[in-house]
Enzyme design. Structure first.
Site, PDB file in Angstrom:
ATOM      1  NE  ARG A  65      -4.025   1.924   2.213  1.00  0.00           N
ATOM      2  CZ  ARG A  65      -4.310   2.840   3.143  1.00  0.00           C
ATOM      3  NH1 ARG A  65      -3.600   2.897   4.259  1.00  0.00           N
ATOM      4  NH2 ARG A  65      -5.303   3.683   2.962  1.00  0.00           N
ATOM      5  CG  ASN A  97      -1.337   8.750   3.075  1.00  0.00           C
ATOM      6  OD1 ASN A  97      -1.684   7.683   2.565  1.00  0.00           O
ATOM      7  ND2 ASN A  97      -0.702   9.689   2.414  1.00  0.00           N
TER       8      ASN A  97
HETATM    9  C1  HEM Z   1      -9.181   1.202  -5.920  1.00  0.00           C
HETATM   10  C2  HEM Z   1      -9.113   2.123  -4.985  1.00  0.00           C
HETATM   11  C3  HEM Z   1      -8.664   1.838  -3.602  1.00  0.00           C
HETATM   12  C4  HEM Z   1      -9.271   2.265  -2.472  1.00  0.00           C
HETATM   13  C5  HEM Z   1     -10.521   3.124  -2.384  1.00  0.00           C
HETATM   14  C6  HEM Z   1      -8.525   1.749  -1.366  1.00  0.00           C
HETATM   15  C7  HEM Z   1      -8.824   1.993  -0.050  1.00  0.00           C
HETATM   16  C8  HEM Z   1      -8.215   1.366   1.022  1.00  0.00           C
HETATM   17  C9  HEM Z   1      -8.609   1.527   2.390  1.00  0.00           C
HETATM   18  C10 HEM Z   1      -9.736   2.440   2.886  1.00  0.00           C
HETATM   19  C11 HEM Z   1      -7.817   0.727   3.141  1.00  0.00           C
HETATM   20  C12 HEM Z   1      -7.866   0.539   4.660  1.00  0.00           C
HETATM   21  C13 HEM Z   1      -6.979   1.557   5.341  1.00  0.00           C
HETATM   22  C14 HEM Z   1      -7.089   1.507   6.836  1.00  0.00           C
HETATM   23  O1  HEM Z   1      -8.094   1.033   7.382  1.00  0.00           O
HETATM   24  O2  HEM Z   1      -6.159   1.978   7.503  1.00  0.00           O
HETATM   25  C15 HEM Z   1      -6.914   0.057   2.248  1.00  0.00           C
HETATM   26  C16 HEM Z   1      -5.952  -0.851   2.621  1.00  0.00           C
HETATM   27  C17 HEM Z   1      -5.109  -1.474   1.746  1.00  0.00           C
HETATM   28  N1  HEM Z   1      -4.936  -1.172   0.413  1.00  0.00           N
HETATM   29 FE1  HEM Z   1      -6.237  -0.138  -0.718  1.00  0.00          FE
HETATM   30  N2  HEM Z   1      -7.480   1.015  -1.836  1.00  0.00           N
HETATM   31  C18 HEM Z   1      -7.506   1.051  -3.192  1.00  0.00           C
HETATM   32  C19 HEM Z   1      -6.590   0.492  -4.057  1.00  0.00           C
HETATM   33  C20 HEM Z   1      -5.460  -0.174  -3.644  1.00  0.00           C
HETATM   34  C21 HEM Z   1      -4.358  -0.519  -4.500  1.00  0.00           C
HETATM   35  C22 HEM Z   1      -4.233  -0.130  -5.962  1.00  0.00           C
HETATM   36  C23 HEM Z   1      -3.455  -1.198  -3.736  1.00  0.00           C
HETATM   37  C24 HEM Z   1      -2.114  -1.762  -4.099  1.00  0.00           C
HETATM   38  C25 HEM Z   1      -1.789  -2.177  -5.300  1.00  0.00           C
HETATM   39  C26 HEM Z   1      -4.009  -1.280  -2.400  1.00  0.00           C
HETATM   40  C27 HEM Z   1      -3.457  -1.950  -1.361  1.00  0.00           C
HETATM   41  C28 HEM Z   1      -3.960  -1.974  -0.083  1.00  0.00           C
HETATM   42  C29 HEM Z   1      -3.502  -2.876   0.946  1.00  0.00           C
HETATM   43  C30 HEM Z   1      -2.484  -3.985   0.765  1.00  0.00           C
HETATM   44  C31 HEM Z   1      -4.206  -2.550   2.113  1.00  0.00           C
HETATM   45  C32 HEM Z   1      -4.045  -3.158   3.508  1.00  0.00           C
HETATM   46  C33 HEM Z   1      -2.998  -2.360   4.257  1.00  0.00           C
HETATM   47  C34 HEM Z   1      -2.719  -2.844   5.671  1.00  0.00           C
HETATM   48  O3  HEM Z   1      -3.306  -3.824   6.131  1.00  0.00           O
HETATM   49  O4  HEM Z   1      -1.890  -2.189   6.320  1.00  0.00           O
HETATM   50  N3  HEM Z   1      -5.208  -0.625  -2.385  1.00  0.00           N
HETATM   51  N4  HEM Z   1      -7.169   0.466   0.968  1.00  0.00           N
END
Ligand code: HEM
Ligand SMILES: *[C@@H]1O[C@H](CO)[C@@H](O)[C@H](O)[C@H]1NC(C)=O
Ligand SMILES: *[C@@H]1O[C@H](CO)[C@@H](O)[C@H](O)[C@H]1NC(C)=O
Ligand SMILES: *[C@@H]1O[C@H](CO)[C@@H](O)[C@H](O)[C@H]1NC(C)=O
Ligand SMILES: *[C@@H]1O[C@H](CO)[C@@H](O)[C@H](O)[C@H]1NC(C)=O
Ligand SMILES: *[C@@H]1O[C@H](CO)[C@@H](O)[C@H](O)[C@H]1NC(C)=O
Ligand SMILES: *[C@@H]1O[C@H](CO)[C@@H](O)[C@H](O)[C@H]1NC(C)=O
Ligand SMILES: *[C@@H]1O[C@H](CO)[C@@H](O)[C@H](O)[C@H]1NC(C)=O
Length: 355
Positions: A65, A97
């Site tokens: 992420r 973030n």
């Molecule tokens: C398509 C639009 C996307 C949205 C709206 C989105 C949104 C989010 C949100 C809201 C979280 C949770 C954050 C939290 O609770 O602290 C998250 C976690 C995450 N996102 Fe996305 N995301 C998107 C695309 C992506 C992409 C493109 C990637 C990587 C290629 C990605 C990888 C991750 C990962 C691996 C997590 C888990 C992080 C952790 O557990 O620390 N996301 N994302």
């Protein structure tokens, strides 16, 4: 005149011209960028990431992420790593973030290990790209050859982070637009969203789907009722936003295609996940179905999209700098006395070579 000879001469000319322009503005990244200057960089990054993930498997998700959130804001230039100072308005405090980024300390651990082996050589932006790929493989996901040669920014942009990073309540059209301005198409959007096969989300980012979706007083109708109950147990109505739910309830830490089979069962965690499958008539549905049926197709598209994402707005050649400490631009590092030990220990030799 022999036409082969003409071609041979022309080729030599091309080589010479490009040879004297190593800092040309379309300099390309290359997987072998550090093969002479830091041949072991990938193993060094891998060992630190592997060590950390033994006690914190979620870190693999967090590092993937971090690279994504770096690349979507002025390109993959490690701008996300810059801390707040008198001249930097940090991206770390932007809404997508704040209270959510993880892994900044791990990146510093990697940087320290890399600096020890190859001082002043490897950029923080390349470390983020390498850590993302190694995290994918350590989570049993796809591998790819990481193009390298990025340099680190001298600036950060918090308002751009707020503007460019997608939100969990975005519509499919908004998600497509956010990816399109980065040069990423619908296949890339669906493939990259598959990173949500690992990692966690805070309740605050999806709780409205559980109790009062779009102020209807009802849950999101695209949410599986069994899954709805499970999520309500984790996130009680009116409770704190801080508990965590796994993105993938079936295999939470394994990088597999289950993200897509979950979507087919209406078990997408975020609205932005489920919309890829539940938006009526959308061109994303067939892509979800394809990846759900064919893990190899998912892996290939994910790897290709990660390389594409890793190319966004990169600084190469003599643009930017190789940061000594990933949280600060070098002039600030010097001011704060944070320049690395090898540098400060060595005499004028080191100082001269760093200019
Ligand atoms: C398509 C639009 C996307 C949205 C709206 C989105 C949104 C989010 C949100 C809201 C979280 C949770 C954050 C939290 O609770 O602290 C998250 C976690 C995450 N996102 Fe996305 N995301 C998107 C695309 C992506 C992409 C493109 C990637 C990587 C290629 C990605 C990888 C991750 C990962 C691996 C997590 C888990 C992080 C952790 O557990 O620390 N996301 N994302
Ligand atoms: C490369 O790094 C790895 C991990 O730090 C280490 O085990 C290995 O011995 C190193 N190889 C060389 C040639 O330095
Ligand atoms: C990884 O952990 C091992 C043992 O826990 C330790 O010996 C090694 O120095 C660590 N390597 C890195 C690069 O942190
Ligand atoms: C940079 O900021 C992060 C989080 O905001 C903090 O944990 C870290 O200690 C800071 N780094 C330095 C070197 O001050
Ligand atoms: C940040 O990005 C915005 C666009 O959202 C731009 O107008 C502004 O000039 C940038 N600021 C800095 C400090 O680069
Ligand atoms: C997206 O771009 C990739 C190449 O980068 C291409 O293979 C794929 O077909 C494109 N998908 C769409 C929907 O245009
Ligand atoms: C849903 O949210 C709206 C706006 O915040 C509020 O007016 C309404 O009372 C809520 N409904 C329920 C059932 O909580
Ligand atoms: C909801 O999930 C269950 C498994 O937990 C599954 O059997 C069912 O088909 C799903 N419902 C829908 C509408 O997809």
């Amino acid at each position: 005149m022999n036409s082969l000879r003409v071609i041979a001469i022309a080729l030599c000319y091309v080589v010479v011209v490009f040879g004297v322009l190593p800092f040309s503005s379309d300099a390309q990244l290359s997987p072998s960028f550090y093969s002479k200057t830091c041949p072991n960089v990938s193993s060094i990054v891998r060992e630190v990431v592997r060590n950390v993930s033994k006690t914190d498997p979620r870190m693999l998700a967090s590092l993937i992420r971090l690279h994504f959130h770096d690349c979507f804001v002025q390109g993959c230039d490690a701008s996300i790593l810059l801390n707040k100072t008198d001249t930097i308005v940090t991206e770390q405090d932007a809404f997508p973030n704040i209270n959510s980024l993880r892994g900044l300390d791990v990146v510093n651990q990697i940087k320290t290990a890399v600096e020890k082996a190859c001082p002043n050589t490897v950029s923080c932006a390349d470390i983020l790209a390498l850590a993302a790929e190694l995290s994918s493989t350590l989570a049993q996901g796809p591998d790819w050859k990481v193009p390298l040669g990025r340099r680190d920014s001298l600036t950060a942009n918090q308002s751009l982070a707020n503007q460019n990073l997608p939100a969990p309540f975005n519509s499919l059209d908004q998600l497509k637009a956010a990816f399109a301005i980065q040069g990423l198409n619908t296949t890339d959007l669906v493939a990259l969203s598959g990173a949500h096969t690992i990692g966690r989300s805070h309740c605050s980012l999806f709780v409205s789907r559980l109790y009062n979706f779009s102020n209807t007083g009802n849950p999101d109708p695209t949410l599986n009722t069994t899954y709805l109950q499970q999520l309500r147990n984790i996130c009680p109505n009116g409770g704190p936003g801080t508990p965590l739910a796994n993105f993938d309830p079936t295999t939470p830490d394994k990088f597999d295609k289950n993200y897509y089979s979950n979507l087919q069962l209406k078990k997408g965690l975020l609205q932005s996940d489920q919309e890829l499958f539940s938006t009526s008539g959308a061109d994303t549905i067939s892509i979800v179905n394809k990846f759900s049926a064919d893990q190899k197709a998912f892996y290939e598209s994910f790897a290709a999209a990660m390389i594409k994402m890793g190319n966004i707005g990169v600084l190469t050649g003599n643009k930017g700098e190789i940061r000594k400490q990933c949280n600060f631009i070098n002039s600030k590092s010097v001011e704060l006395g944070l320049a690395n030990v090898a540098e400060t220990d060595s005499s004028e030799e080191g100082m001269v070579s760093s200019i």
